[in-house]
Design a protein around this motif. Structure first.
Motif, PDB file in Angstrom:
ATOM      1  N   GLY A 102       0.798  -1.220   0.000  1.00 19.71           N
ATOM      2  CA  GLY A 102       0.000   0.000   0.000  1.00 19.71           C
ATOM      3  C   GLY A 102       0.830   1.269   0.000  1.00 19.71           C
ATOM      4  O   GLY A 102       1.992   1.273  -0.420  1.00 19.71           O
ATOM      5  N   VAL A 103       0.213   2.315   0.497  1.00 21.94           N
ATOM      6  CA  VAL A 103       0.817   3.649   0.508  1.00 21.94           C
ATOM      7  C   VAL A 103       0.971   4.114   1.948  1.00 21.94           C
ATOM      8  O   VAL A 103       0.055   3.966   2.757  1.00 21.94           O
ATOM      9  CB  VAL A 103      -0.067   4.667  -0.254  1.00 21.94           C
ATOM     10  CG1 VAL A 103       0.562   6.057  -0.213  1.00 21.94           C
ATOM     11  CG2 VAL A 103      -0.281   4.227  -1.683  1.00 21.94           C
ATOM     12  N   GLU A 177      -3.865   0.504   2.656  1.00 23.89           N
ATOM     13  CA  GLU A 177      -3.649  -0.640   1.771  1.00 23.89           C
ATOM     14  C   GLU A 177      -4.323  -0.349   0.436  1.00 23.89           C
ATOM     15  O   GLU A 177      -5.295   0.422   0.371  1.00 23.89           O
ATOM     16  CB  GLU A 177      -4.197  -1.913   2.411  1.00 23.89           C
ATOM     17  CG  GLU A 177      -3.479  -2.290   3.700  1.00 23.89           C
ATOM     18  CD  GLU A 177      -3.988  -3.597   4.290  1.00 23.89           C
ATOM     19  OE1 GLU A 177      -4.757  -4.300   3.594  1.00 23.89           O
ATOM     20  OE2 GLU A 177      -3.630  -3.912   5.435  1.00 23.89           O
ATOM     21  N   TRP A 178      -3.836  -0.991  -0.619  1.00 31.60           N
ATOM     22  CA  TRP A 178      -4.367  -0.693  -1.951  1.00 31.60           C
ATOM     23  C   TRP A 178      -5.861  -0.966  -2.049  1.00 31.60           C
ATOM     24  O   TRP A 178      -6.589  -0.268  -2.772  1.00 31.60           O
ATOM     25  CB  TRP A 178      -3.622  -1.516  -3.005  1.00 31.60           C
ATOM     26  CG  TRP A 178      -2.173  -1.136  -3.163  1.00 31.60           C
ATOM     27  CD1 TRP A 178      -1.085  -1.917  -2.904  1.00 31.60           C
ATOM     28  CD2 TRP A 178      -1.658   0.127  -3.606  1.00 31.60           C
ATOM     29  NE1 TRP A 178       0.080  -1.228  -3.150  1.00 31.60           N
ATOM     30  CE2 TRP A 178      -0.242   0.032  -3.588  1.00 31.60           C
ATOM     31  CE3 TRP A 178      -2.239   1.319  -4.009  1.00 31.60           C
ATOM     32  CZ2 TRP A 178       0.582   1.080  -3.965  1.00 31.60           C
ATOM     33  CZ3 TRP A 178      -1.425   2.374  -4.384  1.00 31.60           C
ATOM     34  CH2 TRP A 178      -0.034   2.246  -4.362  1.00 31.60           C
ATOM     35  N   ARG A 179      -6.337  -1.952  -1.303  1.00 31.40           N
ATOM     36  CA  ARG A 179      -7.759  -2.295  -1.364  1.00 31.40           C
ATOM     37  C   ARG A 179      -8.654  -1.221  -0.765  1.00 31.40           C
ATOM     38  O   ARG A 179      -9.881  -1.238  -0.958  1.00 31.40           O
ATOM     39  CB  ARG A 179      -7.997  -3.615  -0.638  1.00 31.40           C
ATOM     40  CG  ARG A 179      -7.677  -3.555   0.855  1.00 31.40           C
ATOM     41  CD  ARG A 179      -7.787  -4.913   1.508  1.00 31.40           C
ATOM     42  NE  ARG A 179      -7.463  -4.836   2.941  1.00 31.40           N
ATOM     43  CZ  ARG A 179      -7.379  -5.902   3.734  1.00 31.40           C
ATOM     44  NH1 ARG A 179      -7.600  -7.108   3.239  1.00 31.40           N
ATOM     45  NH2 ARG A 179      -7.073  -5.754   5.022  1.00 31.40           N
ATOM     46  N   ASP A 180      -8.069  -0.278  -0.003  1.00 22.06           N
ATOM     47  CA  ASP A 180      -8.866   0.786   0.621  1.00 22.06           C
ATOM     48  C   ASP A 180      -9.350   1.820  -0.386  1.00 22.06           C
ATOM     49  O   ASP A 180     -10.346   2.518  -0.144  1.00 22.06           O
ATOM     50  CB  ASP A 180      -8.037   1.521   1.687  1.00 22.06           C
ATOM     51  CG  ASP A 180      -7.672   0.642   2.869  1.00 22.06           C
ATOM     52  OD1 ASP A 180      -8.432  -0.321   3.146  1.00 22.06           O
ATOM     53  OD2 ASP A 180      -6.629   0.894   3.510  1.00 22.06           O
ATOM     54  N   PHE A 181      -8.653   1.944  -1.511  1.00 24.72           N
ATOM     55  CA  PHE A 181      -8.929   3.057  -2.426  1.00 24.72           C
ATOM     56  C   PHE A 181     -10.088   2.743  -3.364  1.00 24.72           C
ATOM     57  O   PHE A 181     -10.202   1.636  -3.902  1.00 24.72           O
ATOM     58  CB  PHE A 181      -7.673   3.395  -3.225  1.00 24.72           C
ATOM     59  CG  PHE A 181      -6.530   3.850  -2.355  1.00 24.72           C
ATOM     60  CD1 PHE A 181      -6.633   5.003  -1.603  1.00 24.72           C
ATOM     61  CD2 PHE A 181      -5.368   3.099  -2.262  1.00 24.72           C
ATOM     62  CE1 PHE A 181      -5.595   5.426  -0.783  1.00 24.72           C
ATOM     63  CE2 PHE A 181      -4.317   3.506  -1.458  1.00 24.72           C
ATOM     64  CZ  PHE A 181      -4.435   4.668  -0.709  1.00 24.72           C
ATOM     65  N   THR A 182     -10.940   3.746  -3.541  1.00 27.77           N
ATOM     66  CA  THR A 182     -12.151   3.582  -4.356  1.00 27.77           C
ATOM     67  C   THR A 182     -12.154   4.466  -5.603  1.00 27.77           C
ATOM     68  O   THR A 182     -13.041   4.329  -6.440  1.00 27.77           O
ATOM     69  CB  THR A 182     -13.400   3.919  -3.520  1.00 27.77           C
ATOM     70  OG1 THR A 182     -13.283   5.265  -3.015  1.00 27.77           O
ATOM     71  CG2 THR A 182     -13.524   2.958  -2.340  1.00 27.77           C
ATOM     72  N   GLN A 183     -11.183   5.360  -5.718  1.00 28.51           N
ATOM     73  CA  GLN A 183     -11.099   6.194  -6.926  1.00 28.51           C
ATOM     74  C   GLN A 183      -9.714   6.806  -7.037  1.00 28.51           C
ATOM     75  O   GLN A 183      -9.115   7.207  -6.022  1.00 28.51           O
ATOM     76  CB  GLN A 183     -12.143   7.317  -6.906  1.00 28.51           C
ATOM     77  CG  GLN A 183     -12.078   8.240  -8.127  1.00 28.51           C
ATOM     78  CD  GLN A 183     -13.089   9.359  -8.074  1.00 28.51           C
ATOM     79  OE1 GLN A 183     -14.280   9.132  -8.313  1.00 28.51           O
ATOM     80  NE2 GLN A 183     -12.641  10.561  -7.753  1.00 28.51           N
ATOM     81  N   SER A 233      -7.859  -2.104  -6.931  1.00 35.21           N
ATOM     82  CA  SER A 233      -8.815  -3.175  -7.185  1.00 35.21           C
ATOM     83  C   SER A 233      -9.449  -3.001  -8.553  1.00 35.21           C
ATOM     84  O   SER A 233      -9.596  -1.869  -9.041  1.00 35.21           O
ATOM     85  CB  SER A 233      -9.898  -3.171  -6.098  1.00 35.21           C
ATOM     86  OG  SER A 233      -9.320  -3.334  -4.801  1.00 35.21           O
ATOM     87  N   PRO A 234      -9.850  -4.105  -9.200  1.00 30.61           N
ATOM     88  CA  PRO A 234     -10.498  -4.003 -10.521  1.00 30.61           C
ATOM     89  C   PRO A 234     -11.750  -3.145 -10.450  1.00 30.61           C
ATOM     90  O   PRO A 234     -12.535  -3.226  -9.506  1.00 30.61           O
ATOM     91  CB  PRO A 234     -10.847  -5.461 -10.843  1.00 30.61           C
ATOM     92  CG  PRO A 234      -9.877  -6.269 -10.040  1.00 30.61           C
ATOM     93  CD  PRO A 234      -9.662  -5.498  -8.773  1.00 30.61           C
ATOM     94  N   GLY A 235     -11.927  -2.312 -11.455  1.00 29.97           N
ATOM     95  CA  GLY A 235     -13.128  -1.479 -11.526  1.00 29.97           C
ATOM     96  C   GLY A 235     -13.021  -0.145 -10.821  1.00 29.97           C
ATOM     97  O   GLY A 235     -13.960   0.672 -10.882  1.00 29.97           O
TER      98      GLY A 235
END
Length: 250
Positions: A102-103, A177-183, A233-235
């Motif tokens: 992640g970041v 974490e990378w999965r936290d990001f939505t845009q 994440s995809p999408g």
């Protein structure tokens, strides 16, 4: 040559959570983490008020010779405008580190001790100057009260005000974490890559939906966005838009 691009020294208490992982990308930068339009408006308003005060001073110094009368008013205006600029256009220190997990972002601002030293010496030097000039023109005694006296009060308020020190001293270590990001968004109005996220904030004790502004060096935001994009994440949407820097996640 002059070290303008020198990397910032990281805080000694900083411990990267993902330090065991290789760094994909990382840098330090000083940036304005606030709405610059509001700051500019505040600066203009104060500048106009200071101009009015300077004209009042000019009218009060009737007994002073014309050159010194103008010089003292100009000196006061430039000095106070510089102090105002240092307060309305401060920069925050940032360090970003990207890894496979992640970041991480560390943001900090140390209290400007140099400003106190500068004000103290400036008050002393100007006091000596005005007292010396008062031996030539007694009207300079009034200038000594307004100019160096005002600097002395400013120094005391900065040096011994706990609230002022806390306002100008900050430290935050942010972990995502990378999965936290939505845009993912590349800002069209600033050198910023904006990442919207939703995660549980341990400091606040609740789920938070906000934005992480990644401040980039000039003309590097597109390259930074391309590094980030494969890890999302995809999408997750990837857009270009005007970004407003949030004041806080609180």
């Amino acid at each position: 040559m002059f070290g303008f691009n020198k990397n910032l020294d990281l805080p000694t208490r900083l411990q990267w959570k993902f330090a065991h992982e290789p760094e994909l990308l990382g840098w330090t930068i000083r940036a304005r983490n606030y709405n610059t339009f509001v700051a500019n408006c505040m600066f203009v308003v104060v500048a106009v008020l200071l101009l009015g005060v300077s004209f009042i001073m000019y009218s009060v110094y009737e007994g002073m010779s014309q050159p010194w009368r103008t010089l003292s008013c100009v000196f006061f205006y430039v000095l106070m405008l510089s102090v105002t600029s240092s307060m309305t256009h401060q920069r925050m220190n940032f360090a970003f580190r990207f890894t496979q997990s992640g970041v991480e972002c560390c943001e900090w601002k140390d209290f400007p001790e140099w400003a106190l030293t500068f004000l103290k010496w400036l008050a002393g030097v100007t006091a000596i100057f005005f007292i010396f000039m008062a031996t030539i023109d007694p009207s300079f005694l009034l200038g000594a009260l307004i100019g160096p006296g005002g600097l002395g009060l400013t120094y005391l308020s900065m040096a011994y005000s706990k609230n002022y020190r806390e306002m100008h001293t900050q430290y935050h270590h942010l972990i995502y974490e990378w999965r936290d990001f939505t845009q993912l968004a590349v800002a069209t109005n600033r050198d910023v890559v904006d990442l919207k996220f939703t995660h549980f904030d341990q400091r606040l004790g609740r789920v938070v939906s906000w934005s992480l502004n990644i401040f980039c060096k000039r003309k590097q935001k597109e390259a930074v966005a391309e590094v980030i994009r494969p890890y999302l994440s995809p999408g997750v949407p990837f857009i270009k838009a005007k970004v407003n820097v949030p004041l806080s996640t609180d």
